[in-house]
Design a protein around this motif. Structure first.
Motif, PDB file in Angstrom:
ATOM      1  N   PRO A  90       0.822  -1.221   0.000  1.00 42.86           N
ATOM      2  CA  PRO A  90       0.000   0.000   0.000  1.00 42.86           C
ATOM      3  C   PRO A  90       0.847   1.258   0.000  1.00 42.86           C
ATOM      4  O   PRO A  90       2.009   1.231   0.399  1.00 42.86           O
ATOM      5  CB  PRO A  90      -0.798  -0.136   1.294  1.00 42.86           C
ATOM      6  CG  PRO A  90       0.079  -0.950   2.190  1.00 42.86           C
ATOM      7  CD  PRO A  90       0.768  -1.934   1.293  1.00 42.86           C
ATOM      8  N   HIS A  91       0.232   2.352  -0.444  1.00 45.53           N
ATOM      9  CA  HIS A  91       0.982   3.603  -0.569  1.00 45.53           C
ATOM     10  C   HIS A  91       0.072   4.783  -0.248  1.00 45.53           C
ATOM     11  O   HIS A  91      -1.101   4.792  -0.615  1.00 45.53           O
ATOM     12  CB  HIS A  91       1.535   3.759  -1.983  1.00 45.53           C
ATOM     13  CG  HIS A  91       2.588   4.819  -2.100  1.00 45.53           C
ATOM     14  ND1 HIS A  91       3.929   4.560  -1.910  1.00 45.53           N
ATOM     15  CD2 HIS A  91       2.497   6.145  -2.346  1.00 45.53           C
ATOM     16  CE1 HIS A  91       4.612   5.678  -2.057  1.00 45.53           C
ATOM     17  NE2 HIS A  91       3.768   6.650  -2.320  1.00 45.53           N
ATOM     18  N   ALA A  92       0.642   5.780   0.428  1.00 42.93           N
ATOM     19  CA  ALA A  92      -0.080   7.023   0.716  1.00 42.93           C
ATOM     20  C   ALA A  92      -0.077   7.884  -0.543  1.00 42.93           C
ATOM     21  O   ALA A  92       0.981   8.299  -1.017  1.00 42.93           O
ATOM     22  CB  ALA A  92       0.574   7.771   1.864  1.00 42.93           C
ATOM     23  N   THR A  93      -1.254   8.161  -1.095  1.00 45.92           N
ATOM     24  CA  THR A  93      -1.316   8.869  -2.371  1.00 45.92           C
ATOM     25  C   THR A  93      -1.332  10.379  -2.223  1.00 45.92           C
ATOM     26  O   THR A  93      -1.045  11.097  -3.167  1.00 45.92           O
ATOM     27  CB  THR A  93      -2.572   8.445  -3.152  1.00 45.92           C
ATOM     28  OG1 THR A  93      -3.730   8.725  -2.359  1.00 45.92           O
ATOM     29  CG2 THR A  93      -2.522   6.971  -3.490  1.00 45.92           C
ATOM     30  N   GLY A  95      -9.362  10.085 -12.367  1.00 44.82           N
ATOM     31  CA  GLY A  95      -8.245   9.676 -13.211  1.00 44.82           C
ATOM     32  C   GLY A  95      -6.910  10.173 -12.728  1.00 44.82           C
ATOM     33  O   GLY A  95      -5.904  10.104 -13.446  1.00 44.82           O
ATOM     34  N   ASP A  96      -6.860  10.678 -11.497  1.00 42.01           N
ATOM     35  CA  ASP A  96      -5.661  11.355 -10.997  1.00 42.01           C
ATOM     36  C   ASP A  96      -4.907  10.523  -9.969  1.00 42.01           C
ATOM     37  O   ASP A  96      -4.452  11.030  -8.964  1.00 42.01           O
ATOM     38  CB  ASP A  96      -6.052  12.697 -10.370  1.00 42.01           C
ATOM     39  CG  ASP A  96      -4.831  13.537 -10.031  1.00 42.01           C
ATOM     40  OD1 ASP A  96      -3.878  13.537 -10.818  1.00 42.01           O
ATOM     41  OD2 ASP A  96      -4.839  14.172  -8.962  1.00 42.01           O
ATOM     42  N   VAL A  97      -4.779   9.240 -10.221  1.00 43.33           N
ATOM     43  CA  VAL A  97      -3.993   8.385  -9.339  1.00 43.33           C
ATOM     44  C   VAL A  97      -2.857   7.791 -10.158  1.00 43.33           C
ATOM     45  O   VAL A  97      -3.040   6.827 -10.904  1.00 43.33           O
ATOM     46  CB  VAL A  97      -4.847   7.271  -8.702  1.00 43.33           C
ATOM     47  CG1 VAL A  97      -3.983   6.414  -7.794  1.00 43.33           C
ATOM     48  CG2 VAL A  97      -6.008   7.867  -7.919  1.00 43.33           C
ATOM     49  N   THR A  98      -1.687   8.404 -10.040  1.00 39.25           N
ATOM     50  CA  THR A  98      -0.504   7.933 -10.747  1.00 39.25           C
ATOM     51  C   THR A  98       0.209   6.902  -9.892  1.00 39.25           C
ATOM     52  O   THR A  98       0.404   7.126  -8.692  1.00 39.25           O
ATOM     53  CB  THR A  98       0.455   9.104 -11.037  1.00 39.25           C
ATOM     54  OG1 THR A  98      -0.251  10.123 -11.729  1.00 39.25           O
ATOM     55  CG2 THR A  98       1.644   8.634 -11.867  1.00 39.25           C
ATOM     56  N   CYS A 134       7.821   1.656   0.806  1.00 33.35           N
ATOM     57  CA  CYS A 134       7.701   1.993   2.232  1.00 33.35           C
ATOM     58  C   CYS A 134       6.513   2.896   2.555  1.00 33.35           C
ATOM     59  O   CYS A 134       6.580   3.708   3.481  1.00 33.35           O
ATOM     60  CB  CYS A 134       8.987   2.635   2.747  1.00 33.35           C
ATOM     61  SG  CYS A 134      10.405   1.539   2.707  1.00 33.35           S
ATOM     62  N   PHE A 135       5.447   2.810   1.762  1.00 36.83           N
ATOM     63  CA  PHE A 135       4.195   3.523   2.006  1.00 36.83           C
ATOM     64  C   PHE A 135       4.242   4.997   1.660  1.00 36.83           C
ATOM     65  O   PHE A 135       3.260   5.548   1.166  1.00 36.83           O
ATOM     66  CB  PHE A 135       3.738   3.347   3.465  1.00 36.83           C
ATOM     67  CG  PHE A 135       2.353   3.884   3.718  1.00 36.83           C
ATOM     68  CD1 PHE A 135       1.243   3.248   3.189  1.00 36.83           C
ATOM     69  CD2 PHE A 135       2.159   5.028   4.479  1.00 36.83           C
ATOM     70  CE1 PHE A 135      -0.040   3.752   3.414  1.00 36.83           C
ATOM     71  CE2 PHE A 135       0.881   5.531   4.708  1.00 36.83           C
ATOM     72  CZ  PHE A 135      -0.221   4.885   4.177  1.00 36.83           C
TER      73      PHE A 135
END
Length: 303
Positions: free
Chosen positions: A41-44, A51-54, A66-67
């Motif tokens: 998982p990652h903090a965006t 559509g703005d999740v790269t 490392c999140f």
């Protein structure tokens, strides 16, 4: 689990890391080694639309694991520190291969492109850890460190300039127990400046530290911690001031700042920091490494 608590004399940190055996050294770097290559998982952060999740790896070709970005940076620092301090580290080949794969000139160019468009991203915490990583590479007389340092150098220069222009001139400190804490970031900036011999940055950071903290007294340490703190605002400020005041001046300052310091509770075993829960494992090992090996930094503690 290996016992990574301090030696029997109850000092908080060994003069050298020799008392940490090979198994303990491997335990210390297990989570950082795994985490730097873990994209999710990652903090965006902020999302402007559907559509703005790269993907993290596209935004941050080096520090995507490392999140979050700062944890990826200080996990790389932990791995480099471990290689330098533990010459016989049992996972040396895996660590070297991982850093070789990620810390490349092309990857760093991608990181620079992100900062070109996000000028205050990770200020000041991530900036300070990036400089700590650069300082650790500078301390290590090894061809691999030189290779990684050369790759990192353009980002190091960019962040060093951001620190000088967008952090040190801030008019007031932030005394929080989270990422915005000024004192912790200033401590890492000072360590970096003294390690690489950047006199101008050292002077500026010292002036900022003194302006922020020289007149502080009676720290409300009894109110700590708040539920989300991972730093002690009072103790990191004291740790900063030991870097900028000479011995007698620091003792006088500390007497006024923490008059009841001899009554602080004893620390818990650092073994409690090792957890398989990714919420903790993605960052805690770096702080254990920072505690156990901090005398290995070659850092001057006064001006």
């Amino acid at each position: 689990m290996n016992d990574l608590s301090p030696p029997d004399d109850q000092t908080l940190v060994a003069d050298r890391a020799d008392w940490v055996d090979a198994d303990a050294a491997a335990h210390l770097t297990a989570h950082p080694l795994d985490g730097v290559g873990t994209e999710y998982p990652h903090a965006t952060g902020a999302v402007d639309g559907p559509g703005d999740v790269t993907p993290p790896r596209e935004r941050h070709p080096v520090f995507y694991g490392c999140f979050d970005w700062h944890s990826a940076v200080h996990s790389h620092w932990c791995l480099v520190r471990a290689l330098r301090v533990f010459p016989e580290h049992p996972d040396r080949e895996a660590i070297v291969a991982g850093i070789d794969e990620q810390l490349t000139p092309d990857g760093v160019a991608g990181e620079i492109a992100w900062f070109d468009e996000h000028e205050t991203f990770e200020r000041p915490y991530g900036w300070a850890w990036l400089l700590a990583l650069a300082a650790e590479l500078d301390r290590w007389d090894d061809p691999r460190a030189a290779r990684w340092s050369d790759a990192l150098d353009p980002l190091e220069e960019q962040i060093r300039d951001r620190v000088a222009e967008r952090f040190l001139p801030m008019g007031r400190p932030f005394r929080v127990g989270t990422h915005g804490n000024s004192a912790f970031a200033l401590s890492l900036v000072l360590d970096y400046a003294r390690t690489v011999g950047d006199g101008a940055l050292n002077r500026s950071a010292t002036e900022t530290a003194l302006a922020f903290s020289r007149d502080d007294a009676d720290a409300p340490i009894g109110l700590e911690p708040l539920g989300w703190d991972f730093l002690s605002p009072a103790l990191v400020e004291a740790d900063l001031m030991r870097r900028v005041l000479d011995g007698d001046a620091f003792v006088r300052w500390l007497d006024g700042y923490l008059p009841d310091a001899d009554a602080l509770p004893a620390p818990a075993s650092v073994d409690e920091a090792f957890t398989d829960d990714y919420a903790g494992s993605h960052w805690l090992s770096s702080f254990v490494c920072y505690l156990l090996t901090r005398n290995e930094g070659g850092i001057a503690v006064s001006t």
